[in-house]
Scaffold this motif. Structure first.
Motif, mmCIF file in Angstrom:
data_model
loop_
_atom_site.group_PDB
_atom_site.id
_atom_site.type_symbol
_atom_site.label_atom_id
_atom_site.label_comp_id
_atom_site.label_asym_id
_atom_site.label_seq_id
_atom_site.Cartn_x
_atom_site.Cartn_y
_atom_site.Cartn_z
ATOM 1 N N VAL A 201 0.855 -1.197 0.000
ATOM 2 C CA VAL A 201 0.000 0.000 0.000
ATOM 3 C C VAL A 201 0.883 1.237 0.000
ATOM 4 O O VAL A 201 1.627 1.468 0.956
ATOM 5 N N PRO A 202 0.857 2.060 -1.076
ATOM 6 C CA PRO A 202 1.676 3.276 -1.104
ATOM 7 C C PRO A 202 1.318 4.203 0.051
ATOM 8 O O PRO A 202 0.152 4.387 0.371
ATOM 9 N N ASP A 203 2.338 4.794 0.690
ATOM 10 C CA ASP A 203 2.106 5.625 1.872
ATOM 11 C C ASP A 203 1.134 6.762 1.611
ATOM 12 O O ASP A 203 0.265 7.055 2.428
ATOM 13 N N GLU A 204 1.273 7.393 0.435
ATOM 14 C CA GLU A 204 0.444 8.567 0.171
ATOM 15 C C GLU A 204 -1.015 8.203 -0.090
ATOM 16 O O GLU A 204 -1.894 9.054 -0.062
ATOM 17 N N GLN A 205 -1.294 6.936 -0.372
ATOM 18 C CA GLN A 205 -2.668 6.511 -0.649
ATOM 19 C C GLN A 205 -3.192 5.539 0.400
ATOM 20 O O GLN A 205 -4.309 5.036 0.292
ATOM 21 N N GLY A 212 -11.252 4.234 2.767
ATOM 22 C CA GLY A 212 -12.172 4.808 1.800
ATOM 23 C C GLY A 212 -12.196 6.325 1.868
ATOM 24 O O GLY A 212 -11.470 6.942 2.656
ATOM 25 N N SER A 213 -13.049 6.925 1.049
ATOM 26 C CA SER A 213 -13.104 8.391 1.003
ATOM 27 C C SER A 213 -14.506 8.848 0.626
ATOM 28 O O SER A 213 -15.284 8.106 0.028
ATOM 29 N N GLU A 214 -14.799 10.083 1.008
ATOM 30 C CA GLU A 214 -16.036 10.762 0.617
ATOM 31 C C GLU A 214 -15.668 12.158 0.150
ATOM 32 O O GLU A 214 -14.808 12.810 0.744
ATOM 33 N N GLU A 217 -16.517 13.955 -5.589
ATOM 34 C CA GLU A 217 -16.507 12.955 -6.655
ATOM 35 C C GLU A 217 -17.267 11.684 -6.270
ATOM 36 O O GLU A 217 -17.340 10.749 -7.062
ATOM 37 N N GLY A 218 -17.799 11.647 -5.063
ATOM 38 C CA GLY A 218 -18.589 10.491 -4.653
ATOM 39 C C GLY A 218 -17.963 9.737 -3.497
ATOM 40 O O GLY A 218 -17.037 10.218 -2.836
ATOM 41 N N VAL A 219 -18.460 8.551 -3.273
ATOM 42 C CA VAL A 219 -18.031 7.713 -2.152
ATOM 43 C C VAL A 219 -17.220 6.545 -2.686
ATOM 44 O O VAL A 219 -17.590 5.902 -3.662
ATOM 45 N N SER A 220 -16.094 6.277 -2.034
ATOM 46 C CA SER A 220 -15.261 5.131 -2.379
ATOM 47 C C SER A 220 -15.030 4.308 -1.122
ATOM 48 O O SER A 220 -14.520 4.822 -0.119
ATOM 49 N N ALA A 221 -15.428 3.045 -1.165
ATOM 50 C CA ALA A 221 -15.254 2.169 -0.009
ATOM 51 C C ALA A 221 -13.818 1.675 0.063
ATOM 52 O O ALA A 221 -13.239 1.270 -0.940
ATOM 53 N N GLY A 222 -13.234 1.711 1.257
ATOM 54 C CA GLY A 222 -11.887 1.203 1.445
ATOM 55 C C GLY A 222 -11.883 -0.300 1.660
ATOM 56 O O GLY A 222 -12.928 -0.957 1.700
ATOM 57 N N LEU A 223 -10.695 -0.867 1.823
ATOM 58 C CA LEU A 223 -10.568 -2.312 1.970
ATOM 59 C C LEU A 223 -11.278 -2.831 3.210
ATOM 60 O O LEU A 223 -11.871 -3.911 3.191
ATOM 61 N N GLY A 261 -12.467 12.208 4.751
ATOM 62 C CA GLY A 261 -13.404 13.244 4.301
ATOM 63 C C GLY A 261 -14.830 12.995 4.736
ATOM 64 O O GLY A 261 -15.709 13.817 4.474
ATOM 65 N N GLY A 262 -15.093 11.881 5.409
ATOM 66 C CA GLY A 262 -16.454 11.559 5.824
ATOM 67 C C GLY A 262 -16.783 12.121 7.196
ATOM 68 O O GLY A 262 -15.897 12.463 7.982
#
Length: 453
Positions: A201-205, A212-214, A217-223, A261-262
């Motif tokens: 997993v890259p440190d910056e991501q 995940g993120s909110e 651009e929408g919602v992205s579920a993390g692992l 961001g949530g």
């Protein structure tokens, strides 16, 4: 992908609105106003996904979901809906096997993203089952040695428990395969098995990848969120940064995930299986592994033996892998004479089961008939495998009668399998050999059905 969706809700306006949205996306929709109507429809037709309201008169959504689970495996992903949801209700739904939980009023983007991921997960699950029926499983535990049978007996007893497992052992001993086997024998077997490879997993991501993120651009579920109702496999956890370890520990303790961001936490219902080839006590002393996370994961530690400690399993393992690779790649299985098996047992196997699997795969790809000592000796001495009967080992046979896309996929699969074998199973080395960016490479391996192990 067009799908047949069943919407179960007692409010006609909601059913109608969902029908319009889903049909605009190309899906076919059936409606049920209560549990009785849903039972009748499910008895007569197969559905790809179900949208199920929690609060209904008579039998509510949770009771109906529990009824399906009690009757056996859920044949399709179930997405729960509620306008009066609580964290406890969401946790109960995911514990029972619901894929996800969305609140009313239903946001269009949230609905479509959740449904798309549920359908993709179902498609992958069905493809994996079909592949396993055809060729068996690389994750099937093989071995009758006392050392391995002791571990297997422990894991069998613990499979139905939800307590955290910590698999410790040298690199390549098959810890992830055992974790997948535990998952497949647990009451979470119908849920996802999600791997978090900390070193990849890259440190910056890392925060977005895990939590995940909110945003706009929408919602992205993390692992972590993707593992809901299933198993989360944490590999080499000490390689995560200290801040991420603390945040992960908090998420596991509270059973909630707060996306980057949530504002509102998402319920987390996972069984955690961690693994490490490192001295975790030394990592703690050096400050690279936080105490909170260590003690959360070290509830049930299991020592996985090295391959040299279970020498009698080497022959059966080699033949097991050979049968799988032969069936998967459409080539005849090899024959393994006693002299070859004895030479394999004499080897120290510093790479453990991973090294044996890589050797077996190369022999399957590059040779035929009876395995010879002169084939395996160079590999056991750290040299490239040579095969006199395959002097054109860099030539990949192609069926030119295939459509272009299938022929291209066949070449890419053969090429990446060969390079993965040359890289000793390391995706990092494979990225260098192939000149591909790692994120794209992981996606390509997944699309072609190549397991990096």
């Amino acid at each position: 992908m067009p799908a047949h969706i069943l919407v179960i809700d007692d409010e006609p306006d909601i059913r109608s609105g969902l029908r319009d949205i889903l049909e605009d996306e190309g899906h076919r929709v059936s409606e049920a106003q209560d549990a009785a109507a849903a039972r009748a429809l499910l008895a007569d037709a197969a559905f790809d996904a179900v949208l199920l309201d929690i609060w209904m008169p008579g039998t509510d959504g949770i009771a109906l979901l529990r009824e399906w689970v009690t009757a056996g495996e859920l044949p399709q992903p179930v997405i729960m809906m509620s306008g009066h949801g609580t964290v406890e209700t969401a946790v109960e739904a995911t514990r029972l096997g619901a894929y996800d939980f969305i609140e009313k009023p239903i946001a269009l983007a949230k609905l479509l993203i959740t449904l798309e991921r549920a359908l993709e997960a179902q498609h992958l699950r069905q493809a994996n089952r079909q592949l396993q029926r055809q060729v068996g499983s690389l994750f099937e535990p093989v071995g009758e040695s006392p050392a391995f049978q002791t571990v297997l007996a422990q894991l069998r007893r613990l499979a139905e428990r939800d307590a955290a497992l910590l698999l410790r052992g040298e690199a390549g001993t098959g810890k992830e395969s055992l974790a997948r086997w535990v998952h497949g024998n647990s009451n979470r077997r119908n849920g996802p098995f999600i791997t978090v490879a900390a070193g990849a997993v890259p440190d910056e991501q890392a925060a977005i990848a895990l939590f995940g993120s909110e945003g706009a651009e929408g919602v992205s579920a993390g692992l972590l969120e993707q593992a809901n109702s299933g198993t989360l496999y944490l590999d080499e956890i000490a390689e995560l940064g200290a801040e991420l370890q603390l945040r992960l520990s908090s998420a596991l303790e509270r059973r909630q995930v707060l996306r980057v961001g949530g504002r509102s936490p998402v319920p987390l219902d996972v069984r955690v299986i961690a693994a490490s080839s490192q001295d975790l006590e030394a990592e703690r002393s050096a400050g690279r592994l936080r105490d909170e996370l260590y003690f959360q994961l070290n509830v049930l530690p299991i020592k996985v033996p090295a391959l040299r400690e279970r020498g009698e399993d080497i022959g059966p393992l080699a033949q097991h892998f050979d049968r799988i690779f032969a069936a998967r790649d459409g080539v005849p299985p090899r024959q393994w004479p006693d002299a070859v098996l004895e030479r394999l047992r004499q080897h120290d196997w510093p790479g453990n089961v991973r090294e044996l699997r890589g050797l077996t795969q190369r022999l399957s790809l590059l040779g035929s008939g009876e395995v010879r000592l002169d084939e395996i000796e160079p590999a056991l001495q750290g040299q490239a495998v040579r095969n006199d009967a395959a002097t054109q080992e860099n030539v990949v046979p192609l069926d030119l009668s295939q459509p272009l896309r299938e022929a291209r996929d066949g070449f890419e699969r053969a090429y990446l399998l060969r390079q993965l074998a040359n890289a000793g199973g390391s995706v990092g080395k494979l990225a260098q050999l192939s000149g591909m960016e790692r994120t794209h490479l992981y996606r390509k391996l997944r699309d072609l059905g190549i397991n990096k192990e």
